[in-house]
Design a protein around this motif. Sequence first.
Motif, mmCIF file in Angstrom:
data_model
loop_
_atom_site.group_PDB
_atom_site.id
_atom_site.type_symbol
_atom_site.label_atom_id
_atom_site.label_comp_id
_atom_site.label_asym_id
_atom_site.label_seq_id
_atom_site.Cartn_x
_atom_site.Cartn_y
_atom_site.Cartn_z
ATOM 1 N N ASN A 187 0.852 -1.190 0.000
ATOM 2 C CA ASN A 187 0.000 0.000 0.000
ATOM 3 C C ASN A 187 0.889 1.242 0.000
ATOM 4 O O ASN A 187 2.101 1.149 -0.161
ATOM 5 C CB ASN A 187 -0.952 -0.027 1.206
ATOM 6 C CG ASN A 187 -0.226 -0.136 2.527
ATOM 7 O OD1 ASN A 187 0.940 0.238 2.662
ATOM 8 N ND2 ASN A 187 -0.918 -0.651 3.531
ATOM 9 N N ALA A 188 0.287 2.390 0.199
ATOM 10 C CA ALA A 188 1.027 3.653 0.138
ATOM 11 C C ALA A 188 2.121 3.733 1.201
ATOM 12 O O ALA A 188 3.188 4.296 0.946
ATOM 13 C CB ALA A 188 0.064 4.831 0.275
ATOM 14 N N THR A 189 1.897 3.157 2.359
ATOM 15 C CA THR A 189 2.916 3.177 3.416
ATOM 16 C C THR A 189 4.156 2.390 2.982
ATOM 17 O O THR A 189 5.282 2.844 3.164
ATOM 18 C CB THR A 189 2.337 2.607 4.725
ATOM 19 O OG1 THR A 189 1.173 3.361 5.075
ATOM 20 C CG2 THR A 189 3.339 2.666 5.856
ATOM 21 N N MET A 190 3.948 1.215 2.413
ATOM 22 C CA MET A 190 5.068 0.433 1.897
ATOM 23 C C MET A 190 5.764 1.185 0.768
ATOM 24 O O MET A 190 6.992 1.206 0.686
ATOM 25 C CB MET A 190 4.612 -0.933 1.386
ATOM 26 C CG MET A 190 5.763 -1.745 0.778
ATOM 27 S SD MET A 190 5.209 -3.157 -0.158
ATOM 28 C CE MET A 190 5.401 -4.434 1.047
ATOM 29 N N GLU B 41 12.147 14.775 -4.290
ATOM 30 C CA GLU B 41 11.725 14.011 -3.117
ATOM 31 C C GLU B 41 10.544 14.620 -2.393
ATOM 32 O O GLU B 41 9.829 13.923 -1.678
ATOM 33 C CB GLU B 41 12.905 13.814 -2.169
ATOM 34 C CG GLU B 41 13.947 12.875 -2.733
ATOM 35 C CD GLU B 41 15.040 12.554 -1.737
ATOM 36 O OE1 GLU B 41 14.816 12.708 -0.531
ATOM 37 O OE2 GLU B 41 16.119 12.161 -2.200
ATOM 38 N N GLN B 42 10.306 15.916 -2.583
ATOM 39 C CA GLN B 42 9.151 16.532 -1.928
ATOM 40 C C GLN B 42 7.834 15.951 -2.462
ATOM 41 O O GLN B 42 6.809 16.027 -1.785
ATOM 42 C CB GLN B 42 9.178 18.067 -2.039
ATOM 43 C CG GLN B 42 9.044 18.620 -3.429
ATOM 44 C CD GLN B 42 10.375 18.818 -4.141
ATOM 45 O OE1 GLN B 42 11.364 18.179 -3.826
ATOM 46 N NE2 GLN B 42 10.392 19.698 -5.116
ATOM 47 N N LEU B 43 7.861 15.341 -3.633
ATOM 48 C CA LEU B 43 6.656 14.695 -4.160
ATOM 49 C C LEU B 43 6.264 13.485 -3.322
ATOM 50 O O LEU B 43 5.090 13.143 -3.232
ATOM 51 C CB LEU B 43 6.861 14.279 -5.622
ATOM 52 C CG LEU B 43 6.960 15.390 -6.655
ATOM 53 C CD1 LEU B 43 7.286 14.823 -8.030
ATOM 54 C CD2 LEU B 43 5.696 16.221 -6.716
ATOM 55 N N ILE B 44 7.237 12.844 -2.702
ATOM 56 C CA ILE B 44 6.944 11.682 -1.857
ATOM 57 C C ILE B 44 6.007 12.079 -0.717
ATOM 58 O O ILE B 44 5.135 11.303 -0.320
ATOM 59 C CB ILE B 44 8.252 11.060 -1.300
ATOM 60 C CG1 ILE B 44 9.095 10.517 -2.450
ATOM 61 C CG2 ILE B 44 7.951 9.961 -0.291
ATOM 62 C CD1 ILE B 44 10.475 10.047 -2.032
ATOM 63 N N ASP B 45 6.176 13.290 -0.215
ATOM 64 C CA ASP B 45 5.335 13.766 0.885
ATOM 65 C C ASP B 45 3.865 13.911 0.483
ATOM 66 O O ASP B 45 2.998 14.001 1.348
ATOM 67 C CB ASP B 45 5.852 15.100 1.413
ATOM 68 C CG ASP B 45 7.264 14.980 1.968
ATOM 69 O OD1 ASP B 45 7.632 13.872 2.420
ATOM 70 O OD2 ASP B 45 7.998 15.984 1.941
ATOM 71 N N HIS B 46 3.590 13.910 -0.809
ATOM 72 C CA HIS B 46 2.214 14.057 -1.287
ATOM 73 C C HIS B 46 1.514 12.713 -1.492
ATOM 74 O O HIS B 46 0.361 12.684 -1.901
ATOM 75 C CB HIS B 46 2.192 14.861 -2.583
ATOM 76 C CG HIS B 46 2.706 16.257 -2.406
ATOM 77 N ND1 HIS B 46 1.960 17.257 -1.837
ATOM 78 C CD2 HIS B 46 3.919 16.798 -2.679
ATOM 79 C CE1 HIS B 46 2.680 18.365 -1.793
ATOM 80 N NE2 HIS B 46 3.874 18.114 -2.291
ATOM 81 N N ILE B 47 2.223 11.640 -1.213
ATOM 82 C CA ILE B 47 1.594 10.322 -1.278
ATOM 83 C C ILE B 47 0.820 10.146 0.014
ATOM 84 O O ILE B 47 1.397 10.178 1.112
ATOM 85 C CB ILE B 47 2.644 9.207 -1.459
ATOM 86 C CG1 ILE B 47 3.383 9.404 -2.790
ATOM 87 C CG2 ILE B 47 1.970 7.830 -1.407
ATOM 88 C CD1 ILE B 47 4.562 8.466 -2.980
#
Length: 176
Positions: free
Chosen positions: A109-112, A163-169
């Motif tokens: 899932n998104a956490t993984m 990497e700031q895009l990762i924070d939008h997941i």
Amino acid sequence: MEDAYFTQHKVKKGNEIANLSKDNQIIQICEVDQQFEQFSQLNDDKIEEEFKKCNKSNFIKNILNQFINFLIDHGDEIIIVSLMAEQKDRDIVQIRKEFQNFIRGKKPNATMLVSILKSKRFSSHFHYFLNYFSIDWIKSRPLKDRKKHLLCINFLIRCKNKEQLIDHIIQYKKKL
């Protein structure tokens, strides 16, 4: 005489159907490449907005399951080992065992996804998978919504450089 005619007619029809099927596969492959190229031309805000619509769906789960399958069973062993060479000398068995320990107890899932993207050990494997294997996987499978899968893949590829895009997941937490 009639049997030979009907047999010949059936063979001819079968060949026509096989040719149509091959033509459809070629068209679908071209469409995948075009759609992927279109998504790569979107700006970050637009692709992020579109990705948020996919975040709750099974697209992430499908991509992660294919990545797990790639790393544990079907990936090119030389590539997998060479991507890990910077950190330590490990063979393919050790890398796969380490990855299995890394994902143990986690659901796809998104956490993984976020943990893989932020991982120093496996993010390079994931980005290699996204860039070189995921498109072939999409082309070879009859997926219901290829366009959404391509959008997610394109977004995840961008996460490497920004990497700031990762924070939008969006990561959902269970309610207790």
